[in-house]
Design an enzyme around this catalytic site. Structure first.
Site, short mmCIF file in Angstrom:
data_model
loop_
_atom_site.label_atom_id
_atom_site.label_comp_id
_atom_site.label_asym_id
_atom_site.label_seq_id
_atom_site.Cartn_x
_atom_site.Cartn_y
_atom_site.Cartn_z
N GLY A 41 -9.00 10.54 -1.36
CA GLY A 41 -8.68 9.77 -2.23
C GLY A 41 -7.49 8.76 -1.72
N CYS A 42 -6.59 8.67 -2.41
CA CYS A 42 -5.49 7.82 -1.92
C CYS A 42 -4.72 8.42 -0.63
CB CYS A 42 -4.33 7.73 -2.92
SG CYS A 42 -2.65 6.80 -2.52
N PHE A 43 -4.62 7.70 0.41
CA PHE A 43 -3.84 8.21 1.65
C PHE A 43 -2.55 8.77 1.28
CE2 PHE A 43 -4.14 3.80 3.75
CZ PHE A 43 -3.10 3.19 2.69
#
Length: 190
Positions: free
Chosen positions: A21-23
C-alpha cells in the site's frame, strides 16, 4: 531519484524491498523495528526509469510504492521482517489497501537473492493460514529501486497529524502493531 545500486549498503547489512500500500505507512512501521538501519520510500517493479511520484500515481509505469529496508540480520531476522510485513497490510486485496486503489498499491516482495525468495515464499504459505481469502502478494526479483522525492522520506515522523491521512490511516495501523508487540512506539531511526 536514482536507481540504488547494491553497493549502497554496508557489508554487515542486508536489504529487502516491500510494497504493502502507501509507502508512508510501511516506512513508519519498519522504522519502529530494532535492527532496521534505514528505510527509504520509493518505487519498484515497473518498467519506466526514474519515475516521479506523479507519474507512478497515474498508474501507467507499472511501479508499486515500496520501502527499501536495510537491516542487520544479527539484530532482526528476515523472518521477523516478513512477519511484520504480513501483519502491516492486507495481502489479500489486489491492487488496493483500504481506500488506496491502483496497481501502485499492490502487495509485493522484491527479493535480492535466492534465499530471500525461498524464505518469502515459505512465509507467504505460512501467513495464508491467518487469512480467509487468498494472498495475492507478488514475490519477484528486484530489478531497480527508485527513491521517491525527498518530501516522501520520513513522512509520518515529520508530518504526523498535520495530514489527516496520517491520523486516519497510519496512526491506527501503528497502534494495531504496537498492541501486538510487533513494533515500538518511537522510531529507532529517522
Amino acid at each position: 531519484m536514482k536507481d540504488q545500486p547494491a553497493s549502497d549498503k554496508s557489508a554487515a547489512t542486508e536489504r529487502i524491498t516491500f510494497g504493502g500500500g502507501c509507502f508512508w505507512c510501511m516506512e513508519a512501521v519498519f522504522q519502529r523495528l530494532k535492527g532496521v538501519k534505514a528505510v527509504a520510500s520509493g518505487f519498484a517493479g515497473g518498467d519506466v526509469p526514474n519515475p516521479s511520484y506523479k507519474r507512478v500515481c497515474e498508474g501507467d509505469t507499472g511501479h508499486a510504492e515500496v520501502v527499501q529496508i536495510e537491516f542487520d540480520p544479527k539484530e532482526v531476522s528476515f523472518e521477523t521482517l516478513l512477519h511484520v510485513f504480513w501483519a502491516a497490510h492486507d495481502p489479500t486485496t489486489l491492487n488496493r489497501q483500504g481506500h488506496d486503489v491502483g496497481t501502485q498499491y499492490r502487495s509485493i516482495i522484491l527479493y535480492e537473492n535466492d534465499q530471500q525468495k525461498a524464505e518469502a515464499e515459505k512465509s507467504k504459505a505460512e501467513a495464508q493460514k491467518d487469512f480467509k481469502d487468498p494472498i495475492v502478494t507478488q514475490i519477484v526479483p528486484l530489478k531497480a529501486f527508485y527513491k521517491a522525492e525527498d518530501y516522501h522520506q520520513d513522512y509520518f515522523n515529520t508530518t504526523g497529524d498535520r495530514n489527516p491521512y496520517c491520523t486516519v490511516v497510519i496512526r491506527p495501523k501503528l497502534q494495531k502493531l504496537l498492541s501486538k508487540g510487533l513494533i515500538r512506539e518511537e522510531p529507532y531511526i529517522k
